[in-house]
Design an enzyme around this catalytic site. Structure first.
Site, PDB file in Angstrom:
ATOM      1  N   GLU A 182      -5.692  -8.629   0.447  1.00 23.68           N
ATOM      2  CA  GLU A 182      -6.362  -7.883   1.666  1.00 23.68           C
ATOM      3  C   GLU A 182      -7.642  -7.615   1.185  1.00 23.68           C
ATOM      4  O   GLU A 182      -7.935  -7.075   0.454  1.00 23.68           O
ATOM      5  CB  GLU A 182      -5.667  -6.752   2.071  1.00 23.68           C
ATOM      6  CG  GLU A 182      -4.194  -6.975   2.976  1.00 23.68           C
ATOM      7  CD  GLU A 182      -3.761  -5.744   3.772  1.00 23.68           C
ATOM      8  OE1 GLU A 182      -4.579  -4.837   4.015  1.00 23.68           O
ATOM      9  OE2 GLU A 182      -2.352  -5.532   3.971  1.00 23.68           O
TER      10      GLU A 182
ATOM     11  N   TRP B  68      -7.980 -10.195   5.274  1.00 26.41           N
ATOM     12  CA  TRP B  68      -7.277  -9.525   6.575  1.00 26.41           C
ATOM     13  C   TRP B  68      -8.015  -9.452   7.645  1.00 26.41           C
ATOM     14  O   TRP B  68      -9.106  -8.875   7.574  1.00 26.41           O
ATOM     15  CB  TRP B  68      -6.888  -8.090   6.038  1.00 26.41           C
ATOM     16  CG  TRP B  68      -6.299  -7.067   7.170  1.00 26.41           C
ATOM     17  CD1 TRP B  68      -6.690  -6.388   8.148  1.00 26.41           C
ATOM     18  CD2 TRP B  68      -4.784  -7.313   7.256  1.00 26.41           C
ATOM     19  NE1 TRP B  68      -5.910  -6.067   9.055  1.00 26.41           N
ATOM     20  CE2 TRP B  68      -4.512  -6.452   8.435  1.00 26.41           C
ATOM     21  CE3 TRP B  68      -3.822  -8.080   6.934  1.00 26.41           C
ATOM     22  CZ2 TRP B  68      -3.292  -6.368   8.953  1.00 26.41           C
ATOM     23  CZ3 TRP B  68      -2.291  -7.537   7.268  1.00 26.41           C
ATOM     24  CH2 TRP B  68      -2.223  -6.844   8.618  1.00 26.41           C
TER      25      TRP B  68
ATOM     26  N   GLU C 243       0.762  -1.243  -0.196  1.00 25.26           N
ATOM     27  CA  GLU C 243      -0.034   0.161  -0.097  1.00 25.26           C
ATOM     28  C   GLU C 243       0.701   1.120   0.010  1.00 25.26           C
ATOM     29  O   GLU C 243       0.713   2.263   0.954  1.00 25.26           O
ATOM     30  CB  GLU C 243      -0.937  -0.124   1.097  1.00 25.26           C
ATOM     31  CG  GLU C 243      -1.960  -1.173   1.086  1.00 25.26           C
ATOM     32  CD  GLU C 243      -2.989  -1.097   2.274  1.00 25.26           C
ATOM     33  OE1 GLU C 243      -2.944  -0.256   3.211  1.00 25.26           O
ATOM     34  OE2 GLU C 243      -4.074  -1.756   2.189  1.00 25.26           O
TER      35      GLU C 243
END
Length: 450
Positions: free
Chosen positions: A353, A397, A142
């Site tokens: 995720e 996640w 990310e």
């Protein structure tokens, strides 16, 4: 709340293909199922075994050098990887998940071009040390979050607030660092190890607030461009930032009287080096947004102002109890996957995720969360079988309740509950863990009855 989630999906996704019901359908035979964790969020021992402090150690204590040249760290991950393989679990290893060694941040961190060489050296060490067993690598997790919240708004470690420049500079160096590591693997390790390397990009899906407004339609495009395409376009397409992003920032600089363009530029050599440096598309998705145009001509320079795109909460979308930002929009994932397929040359995609949080006290019977997962998996099946998306895997996640950055331990994303009040940290499966295990065993969702 389960019925509310179902209602939201069926009511809002009026474009869904109604001729095929994905319930009871199997996922592709080789589909990969998993759950994700991150070192800083689950391991503890922040000052143990010779580990140096990371930016998050500094950030949390004012309010690491985790592996590299740390034999204890190497032995720890050696044992972890071997244990996973012994239990028929394929490790997907992320090299960098927000916890930059503080010593590197003290030298400029991701704002410094020197980070490219430092990251490449670290990546080479990991490839050489663990690559005989690890075949799927993520360089950076990310980068959007790290750039915007770490170096633009200062809301996450290292807490730098450089509006209008910090995020762009940090992202610039992260993209080059990723590309350098990919080339190192390609040149030195791919032939003997046979692995794959990518970067994990997070993105919301964006819907125009007023679907009939051209201004809102363009704002929604800008939102995705400034979030996903910022990194995906250079890496998957042409080595350069998306045209919509470059023209928007250029126009804002002129309107605000800025003497120079705030978005750094890649040289032609760098563009060639960056282009094509991902072996699959790694996507982290949680939510979607309604977006409306906002004129920011007279606003001070910032990345947020550059977008001229205001996020509006859709009141009919349910919200996760543990995260006010996480609106439940499973169909947004399908639209995002289709966008990636159409924009980035039909890549192989892994969802690395996807999750839903509960607040304390968190009930083990997490029916609302399981309904989120169930609806999400139905949308994924539509993406695969109706839209033709090459989706090869899905990872929840998170495996365990953990330290959720600025939310601490209050926001629980785990499949397994952790009792943080007990020094032994006992764990118990939530209902979602039990149901998810059934999905994995069946390679699909069982058809609901009644």
């Amino acid at each position: 709340m389960a019925s509310a989630l179902s209602g939201a999906s069926s009511t809002l996704d009026s474009s869904a293909d109604s001729s095929w019901n994905p319930e009871g359908a199997s996922f592709p035979k080789s589909f990969a199922w998993g759950a994700s964790t991150a070192a800083y969020q689950v391991e503890g021992g922040w000052d143990a075994d010779g580990k140096g402090p990371s930016v998050w150690d500094t950030f949390t204590h004012q309010g690491g050098d985790r592996v590299f040249k740390n034999q204890t760290g190497v032995e720890y991950y050696d044992k972890m990887i071997d244990s996973l393989l012994a239990n028929d679990v394929t490790p997907v290893v992320t090299l960098y998940h927000f916890d930059l060694p503080q010593c590197l941040e003290d030298q400029g961190g991701w704002r410094s071009g020197a980070m490219v060489e430092a990251f490449d050296s670290y990546a080479q060490f990991c490839f050489r040390t663990f690559g005989d067993r690890v075949k799927l690598w993520i360089t950076i997790n990310e980068p959007y979050v790290m750039a915007e919240l770490g170096y633009e708004e200062g809301m996450m470690a290292p807490g730098i607030k450089e509006l209008g420049t910090g995020a762009y500079l940090a992202a610039h160096n992260m993209i080059k660092a990723h590309a350098a590591a990919w080339h190192t693997y390609d040149r030195l390790f791919r032939k003997t190890q046979g692995g794959l390397v990518s970067i994990a990009l997070n993105s919301d899906w964006a819907e125009p607030f007023d679907p009939n407004s051209v201004a809102d339609q363009e704002a929604a495009k800008r939102h995705v461009a400034f979030c996903l395409d910022w990194f995906a376009a250079p890496i998957f397409l042409n080595g350069d930032y998306p045209a919509i992003m470059k023209s928007q920032i250029s126009a804002m600089c002129k309107r605000q009287g800025s003497p120079s363009l705030r978005l750094p530029e890649f040289t032609e050599e760098e563009k060639m080096m960056i282009k094509g440096t991902a072996d699959f598309f790694s996507l982290n998705y949680y939510t979607s947004r309604k977006i409306k145009h906002r004129d920011n001509t007279h606003s001070p320079p910032s990345m947020s102002a550059d977008k001229e795109a205001e996020q509006v909460t859709e009141p009919s979308w349910p919200v996760a109890t543990g995260s006010s930002w996480l609106a439940v929009v499973p169909w947004g994932l399908r639209r995002l996957l289709k966008y990636i397929k159409d924009t980035y040359n039909h890549p192989i995609i892994y969802i690395t995720e996807n999750g839903f949080s509960q607040s304390d006290p968190a009930a083990l019977d997490d029916t609302q969360r399981w309904e989120y997962f169930r609806l999400t998996l139905l949308e994924i099946l539509k993406a695969i079988y109706i839209d033709g998306v090459q989706l090869k895997g899905y990872f929840v996640w998170s495996l365990l309740d953990n330290f959720e950055w600025t939310c601490g331990y209050r926001s629980r994303f785990g499949l397994f509950h952790v009792d943080f009040e007990n020094p032994a940290l006992p764990r118990a499966p939530y209902k979602s863990a039990i149901e998810y295990a059934k999905v994995i065993a069946n390679n699909g969702l069982m058809k609901s009855h009644g």
